[in-house]
Design a protein around this motif. Structure first.
Motif, PDB file in Angstrom:
ATOM      1  N   ALA A 128       0.850  -1.207   0.000  1.00  0.00           N
ATOM      2  CA  ALA A 128       0.000   0.000   0.000  1.00  0.00           C
ATOM      3  C   ALA A 128       0.879   1.249   0.000  1.00  0.00           C
ATOM      4  O   ALA A 128       0.609   2.225  -0.702  1.00  0.00           O
ATOM      5  N   LEU A 129       1.947   1.214   0.809  1.00  0.00           N
ATOM      6  CA  LEU A 129       2.956   2.279   0.754  1.00  0.00           C
ATOM      7  C   LEU A 129       4.002   1.852  -0.264  1.00  0.00           C
ATOM      8  O   LEU A 129       4.652   0.816  -0.091  1.00  0.00           O
ATOM      9  N   ASP A 130       4.137   2.618  -1.322  1.00  0.00           N
ATOM     10  CA  ASP A 130       5.136   2.293  -2.348  1.00  0.00           C
ATOM     11  C   ASP A 130       5.724   3.605  -2.858  1.00  0.00           C
ATOM     12  O   ASP A 130       5.057   4.355  -3.592  1.00  0.00           O
ATOM     13  N   LEU A 137       1.932   9.836  -9.558  1.00  0.00           N
ATOM     14  CA  LEU A 137       1.604  11.109  -8.906  1.00  0.00           C
ATOM     15  C   LEU A 137       1.858  12.289  -9.846  1.00  0.00           C
ATOM     16  O   LEU A 137       1.092  13.252  -9.899  1.00  0.00           O
ATOM     17  N   ASP A 183       9.802   9.012  -4.504  1.00  0.00           N
ATOM     18  CA  ASP A 183       9.644  10.256  -3.741  1.00  0.00           C
ATOM     19  C   ASP A 183       9.313   9.882  -2.305  1.00  0.00           C
ATOM     20  O   ASP A 183       8.624   8.899  -2.055  1.00  0.00           O
ATOM     21  N   GLY A 185       7.768  11.728  -0.076  1.00  0.00           N
ATOM     22  CA  GLY A 185       6.749  12.638   0.467  1.00  0.00           C
ATOM     23  C   GLY A 185       5.907  12.034   1.580  1.00  0.00           C
ATOM     24  O   GLY A 185       5.436  12.747   2.466  1.00  0.00           O
ATOM     25  N   ALA A 186       5.735  10.727   1.574  1.00  0.00           N
ATOM     26  CA  ALA A 186       4.907  10.084   2.597  1.00  0.00           C
ATOM     27  C   ALA A 186       5.618   9.955   3.933  1.00  0.00           C
ATOM     28  O   ALA A 186       4.971   9.686   4.949  1.00  0.00           O
ATOM     29  N   LYS A 189       8.416  14.241   6.281  1.00  0.00           N
ATOM     30  CA  LYS A 189       8.109  15.138   7.398  1.00  0.00           C
ATOM     31  C   LYS A 189       8.191  14.410   8.738  1.00  0.00           C
ATOM     32  O   LYS A 189       8.571  14.998   9.752  1.00  0.00           O
ATOM     33  N   SER A 255      -2.946  11.541   7.824  1.00  0.00           N
ATOM     34  CA  SER A 255      -3.007  11.563   6.363  1.00  0.00           C
ATOM     35  C   SER A 255      -4.463  11.730   5.978  1.00  0.00           C
ATOM     36  O   SER A 255      -5.324  10.979   6.425  1.00  0.00           O
ATOM     37  N   GLU A 259      -4.531  18.095   1.841  1.00  0.00           N
ATOM     38  CA  GLU A 259      -3.286  18.822   1.559  1.00  0.00           C
ATOM     39  C   GLU A 259      -3.202  19.185   0.081  1.00  0.00           C
ATOM     40  O   GLU A 259      -2.792  20.277  -0.272  1.00  0.00           O
ATOM     41  N   HIS A 272      -4.155  13.318  -3.260  1.00  0.00           N
ATOM     42  CA  HIS A 272      -2.739  13.054  -3.558  1.00  0.00           C
ATOM     43  C   HIS A 272      -2.190  11.754  -2.985  1.00  0.00           C
ATOM     44  O   HIS A 272      -0.989  11.531  -3.022  1.00  0.00           O
ATOM     45  N   ILE A 273      -3.053  10.906  -2.428  1.00  0.00           N
ATOM     46  CA  ILE A 273      -2.569   9.610  -1.934  1.00  0.00           C
ATOM     47  C   ILE A 273      -3.111   8.542  -2.875  1.00  0.00           C
ATOM     48  O   ILE A 273      -4.320   8.389  -3.032  1.00  0.00           O
ATOM     49  N   ILE A 274      -2.193   7.843  -3.540  1.00  0.00           N
ATOM     50  CA  ILE A 274      -2.552   7.017  -4.694  1.00  0.00           C
ATOM     51  C   ILE A 274      -2.505   5.531  -4.336  1.00  0.00           C
ATOM     52  O   ILE A 274      -1.600   5.078  -3.635  1.00  0.00           O
ATOM     53  N   ASP A 300       4.444   8.513  10.293  1.00  0.00           N
ATOM     54  CA  ASP A 300       4.166   9.136   8.995  1.00  0.00           C
ATOM     55  C   ASP A 300       4.025   8.064   7.909  1.00  0.00           C
ATOM     56  O   ASP A 300       3.099   8.081   7.100  1.00  0.00           O
ATOM     57  N   THR A 304       0.139   7.088   5.820  1.00  0.00           N
ATOM     58  CA  THR A 304      -0.110   6.951   4.386  1.00  0.00           C
ATOM     59  C   THR A 304      -0.479   5.501   4.054  1.00  0.00           C
ATOM     60  O   THR A 304      -1.429   5.251   3.297  1.00  0.00           O
TER      61      THR A 304
HETATM   62  P1  ADP Z   1       0.944  14.690   3.744  1.00  0.00           P
HETATM   63  O1  ADP Z   1       2.401  14.661   3.406  1.00  0.00           O
HETATM   64  O2  ADP Z   1       0.110  15.359   2.737  1.00  0.00           O
HETATM   65  O3  ADP Z   1       0.676  15.132   5.135  1.00  0.00           O
HETATM   66  P2  ADP Z   1       1.138  11.818   3.628  1.00  0.00           P
HETATM   67  O4  ADP Z   1       2.114  11.608   4.705  1.00  0.00           O
HETATM   68  O5  ADP Z   1       0.045  10.816   3.564  1.00  0.00           O
HETATM   69  O6  ADP Z   1       0.423  13.208   3.677  1.00  0.00           O
HETATM   70  O7  ADP Z   1       1.961  11.790   2.272  1.00  0.00           O
HETATM   71  C1  ADP Z   1       1.364  12.004   1.033  1.00  0.00           C
HETATM   72  C2  ADP Z   1       2.465  11.983  -0.015  1.00  0.00           C
HETATM   73  O8  ADP Z   1       2.973  10.663  -0.140  1.00  0.00           O
HETATM   74  C3  ADP Z   1       2.023  12.358  -1.400  1.00  0.00           C
HETATM   75  O9  ADP Z   1       2.094  13.739  -1.597  1.00  0.00           O
HETATM   76  C4  ADP Z   1       3.008  11.617  -2.265  1.00  0.00           C
HETATM   77  O10 ADP Z   1       4.220  12.335  -2.330  1.00  0.00           O
HETATM   78  C5  ADP Z   1       3.245  10.362  -1.489  1.00  0.00           C
HETATM   79  N1  ADP Z   1       2.366   9.229  -1.837  1.00  0.00           N
HETATM   80  C6  ADP Z   1       1.114   9.236  -2.347  1.00  0.00           C
HETATM   81  N2  ADP Z   1       0.602   7.988  -2.454  1.00  0.00           N
HETATM   82  C7  ADP Z   1       1.589   7.161  -1.988  1.00  0.00           C
HETATM   83  C8  ADP Z   1       1.707   5.738  -1.836  1.00  0.00           C
HETATM   84  N3  ADP Z   1       0.713   4.911  -2.131  1.00  0.00           N
HETATM   85  N4  ADP Z   1       2.874   5.270  -1.352  1.00  0.00           N
HETATM   86  C9  ADP Z   1       3.896   6.089  -1.023  1.00  0.00           C
HETATM   87  N5  ADP Z   1       3.846   7.417  -1.139  1.00  0.00           N
HETATM   88  C10 ADP Z   1       2.715   7.946  -1.603  1.00  0.00           C
END
Ligand code: ADP
Ligand code: MG
Length: 359
Positions: A128-130, A137, A183, A185-186, A189, A255, A259, A272-274, A300, A304
């Motif tokens: 699910a997290l990839d 994205l 990336d 991004g998940a 932070k 999450s 955002e 933005h969560i795919i 974090d 996600t």
């Molecule tokens: P936010 O950063 O908006 O607080 P998240 O921690 O859930 O929320 O991170 C969302 C970010 O994770 C997206 O902007 C993108 O960069 C990345 N992302 C989106 N879908 C996935 C996924 N299935 N697996 C890993 N990273 C993802």
């Protein structure tokens, strides 16, 4: 799909997880004020900083007796990590990996730590997290300001190259197969908030609270010895608190789909969560996932992952673990909490709360 918005409220402070487009500039403003504490012989001052970094607004508050030195160090560290993780800075670790054409690239220890966590939670969430979802994205335009619904052929082609398990990590060497991009991004932070709290703790501070775009992490308790009260706003009614949590030494990381999202001509909302099963925004029964635990990076990654996993799998995932608690909000207006936070959770909404246990 409906439009939802989620905001995190901290007791006495309002932090919002705003986005400000593609602005890569970071800015810092600092303030200090003297706290008269009967308990501590040293002069403890409140130092705070508002920072724009990692494409989000951050607020740091720390009570320390070091003239705010630790907040300066934390600001520098945030900048350093942004420079490593940014997908737009061509010098970053991630950009160098993404443009490596299948050749090994040497990255920092920080990047290795985040990659290892991404792989661990990728495995625990059955993909699910990839972090290799990035090209998908991009096709949705979530990395720029030109968001659009990609056609199905594009998505099908891009999804063929989404599989983090094909990434090799050998010491500090990362080998990413050609036609793949990643990336962080998940997770970025969460790692950053861990690092800020570590800097504060090592400086001798015992009380701090930070919000990195809505991701909250606390050091110790409040200066007066009481728990931090962290509110999570109702995703169906963002002007209201859904609940309040009492915490110490914990991260509270949400999450949701607020955002980054856009609306098409027919009023559908895309966020933005795919989900790599179809390349569309994850829509598996959850509108927000809040993870509570000691490790911001872990929380974090999980926030996600569980969002994508959906209601049943998220509960099953929690049942198999013992290092985090959660608040799920379902798209049919239910709150599901794990039993470890039952005593620190106060419902402030009209939504019913179900408590799940390990059984
Ligand atoms: P936010 O950063 O908006 O607080 P998240 O921690 O859930 O929320 O991170 C969302 C970010 O994770 C997206 O902007 C993108 O960069 C990345 N992302 C989106 N879908 C996935 C996924 N299935 N697996 C890993 N990273 C993802
Ligand atoms: Mg996350």
């Amino acid at each position: 799909m409906k439009k939802y918005a989620i905001l995190l409220l901290i007791w006495a402070f309002l932090f919002t997880g705003c986005q400000a487009g593609e602005n890569q500039n970071s800015s810092v403003s600092e303030t200090s004020s003297l706290i008269h504490s009967a308990d501590t012989p040293e002069k403890t001052e409140l130092h705070s900083a508002d920072i724009f970094a990692m494409d989000t607004y951050m607020n740091l508050k720390v009570w320390s007796s070091d003239n705010g030195e630790c907040i300066k160090q934390a600001s520098e560290r945030i900048q350093e990590l942004e420079n490593l993780f940014s997908v737009t800075n061509p010098e970053s670790d991630i950009s160098r990996v993404n443009s490596s054409n299948g050749m090994p690239v040497s990255v920092s220890d920080d990047t290795v730590t985040v990659l290892q966590k991404a792989f661990q939670i990728g495995n625990d969430s059955k993909g699910a997290l990839d972090i290799s979802i990035y090209p998908v994205l991009r096709a949705w335009g979530f990395t720029t300001d030109s968001m659009q619904v990609p056609d199905n052929n594009t998505l099908t082609q891009l999804l063929e190259n989404v599989d983090y398990s094909r990434i090799q990590l050998d010491g500090n060497q990362v080998t990413l197969p050609e036609n793949m991009m990643i990336d962080l991004g998940a997770l970025a932070k969460g790692y950053t908030s861990n690092e800020v709290i570590r800097i504060f703790r090592e400086s001798g501070a015992t009380s701090a609270i930070i919000s990195l775009g809505g991701n909250v992490q606390a050091l110790g308790r409040k200066q007066d010895g009481s728990f931090w009260k962290v509110g999570v706003v109702n995703p169906f009614s963002p002007a209201e608190n859904m609940c309040v949590l009492e915490i110490e030494n914990k991260a509270v990381i949400t999450s949701g789909n607020y955002e980054r999202y856009f609306t098409d001509d027919e009023g559908n909302i895309y966020w933005h969560i795919i989900d790599k099963n179809d390349g569309y925004p994850a829509d598996n029964g959850l509108v927000s996932v809040t993870i509570i635990g000691e490790d911001g990076l872990h929380c974090d990654a999980l926030s996600t992952a569980l969002f994508v996993e959906g209601t049943e799998n998220a509960v099953a995932h929690w049942r198999q673990s013992n290092d985090f608690e959660m608040i799920l909000v379902t798209d049919d207006n239910r709150i599901i909490i794990s039993d470890g936070i039952q005593d620190s959770f106060t419902n402030q909404s009209t939504m019913p709360v179900e408590v799940v246990t390990h059984e």
